[in-house]
Scaffold this motif. Structure first.
Motif, mmCIF file in Angstrom:
data_model
loop_
_atom_site.group_PDB
_atom_site.id
_atom_site.type_symbol
_atom_site.label_atom_id
_atom_site.label_comp_id
_atom_site.label_asym_id
_atom_site.label_seq_id
_atom_site.Cartn_x
_atom_site.Cartn_y
_atom_site.Cartn_z
ATOM 1 N N SER A 91 2.520 -8.411 5.830
ATOM 2 C CA SER A 91 2.383 -7.286 4.889
ATOM 3 C C SER A 91 2.745 -5.932 5.485
ATOM 4 O O SER A 91 2.368 -4.893 4.935
ATOM 5 N N TYR A 101 -4.004 -6.093 1.897
ATOM 6 C CA TYR A 101 -2.995 -6.923 1.232
ATOM 7 C C TYR A 101 -3.030 -8.352 1.753
ATOM 8 O O TYR A 101 -2.808 -9.305 0.998
ATOM 9 N N LYS A 146 -3.537 -11.569 -0.407
ATOM 10 C CA LYS A 146 -2.493 -12.596 -0.368
ATOM 11 C C LYS A 146 -3.046 -13.967 -0.007
ATOM 12 O O LYS A 146 -2.665 -14.984 -0.590
#
Length: 274
Positions: free
Chosen positions: A15, A53, A57
């Motif tokens: 990320s 993130y 994810k």
């Protein structure tokens, strides 16, 4: 050259690319609203985006992610932990007003990623709602937080910029929705599932046009901003027109997520021309 491939894959999967995209959006906010750039907030957003993130994810398989012995996953975990610690350091130097916004956005992100509802349901399992939450989090982070830190006052122009950013992010999510069309469960009710690919593309174009027209509702407007947002409109329309139904491996996760970086570079290189 194999090490370059591994490095690139790590850059995307950890990320880091997303973090640069968020920073690019912050840069656009600074340019279009003509505000100063607060470096502590900039570092906080960049390093904070990486762990947040990654949790989003890999949150759907949290136990697998934490216990996996894969070297690449362990490296991602380490980078996420390091990013979190650095983000907390810079975050400690932000204003209380900004932290109120961070807490609200953090709660939205948590509702998206974590099973906070009965039967293990989170917002990412509620079709269109998940798209709206992502748009709010990205827009709030890249527009409201920078303004809150340096001004504390959210003017009319700030809200117009926020709405425009929200609409841009909705359009940028369309390639991801189409990419996952065959793998998403039917009960998810994503926009492409409900209306088909063609109508989803048309909706993306219409949203892009309305987004550009909102520029003229600002109190303070320049030829520079009109020109740069026309460029953004053009690239979004082209993306919708030529978006492939079958995407290459990194089409969405690298090229589409790289659009804000491209826009920021164009704006930066063009700023001296106006």
């Amino acid at each position: 050259m194999q090490w370059l491939e591994h490095l690139f894959r790590f850059y995307v999967k950890a990320s880091i690319h997303v973090a640069f995209a968020v920073i690019a959006f912050v840069f656009l906010t600074v340019q279009f609203l003509n505000i100063s750039l607060e470096t502590n907030l900039l570092y906080f957003i960049f390093f904070g985006t990486i762990p947040v993130y990654n949790v989003i994810k890999y949150g759907v398989e949290g136990e697998k992610y934490l216990l996996r012995r894969n070297a690449a996953q362990r490296t991602t975990q380490l980078v996420s932990l390091l990013g979190l610690l650095i983000a907390l350091y810079f975050g400690s130097q932000l204003s209380l007003n900004t932290w109120k916004g961070i807490i609200v956005l953090g709660m939205l992100a948590a509702c998206y990623a974590l099973p906070v509802f009965p039967k293990g349901i989170n917002l990412r399992n509620i079709g269109i709602l998940k798209v709206l939450i992502i748009g709010l989090v990205w827009s709030g982070t890249s527009v409201l937080l920078p303004v809150s830190e340096v001004q504390g006052k959210l003017s009319w122009d700030v809200w117009i910029e926020f709405i425009q950013r929200f609409m841009i992010i909705l359009v940028l999510m369309i390639p991801f929705e189409i990419r996952d069309l065959n793998s998403d469960p039917e009960e998810l009710h994503t926009v492409p599932q409900l209306y088909g690919i063609r109508k989803t593309r048309i909706a993306g174009i219409l949203i892009s046009v309305v987004c550009f027209l909102l520029t003229f509702m600002k109190d303070e407007l320049s030829v520079f901003e009109i020109s740069m947002k026309a460029m953004i409109l053009l690239t979004l329309v082209l993306l919708m027109l030529f978006l492939p139904k079958v995407q290459s491996r990194y089409f969405s996760s690298f090229w589409v997520e790289g659009f804000p970086i491209f826009w920021a570079l164009v704006v930066w290189s063009s700023s001296g021309l106006f």
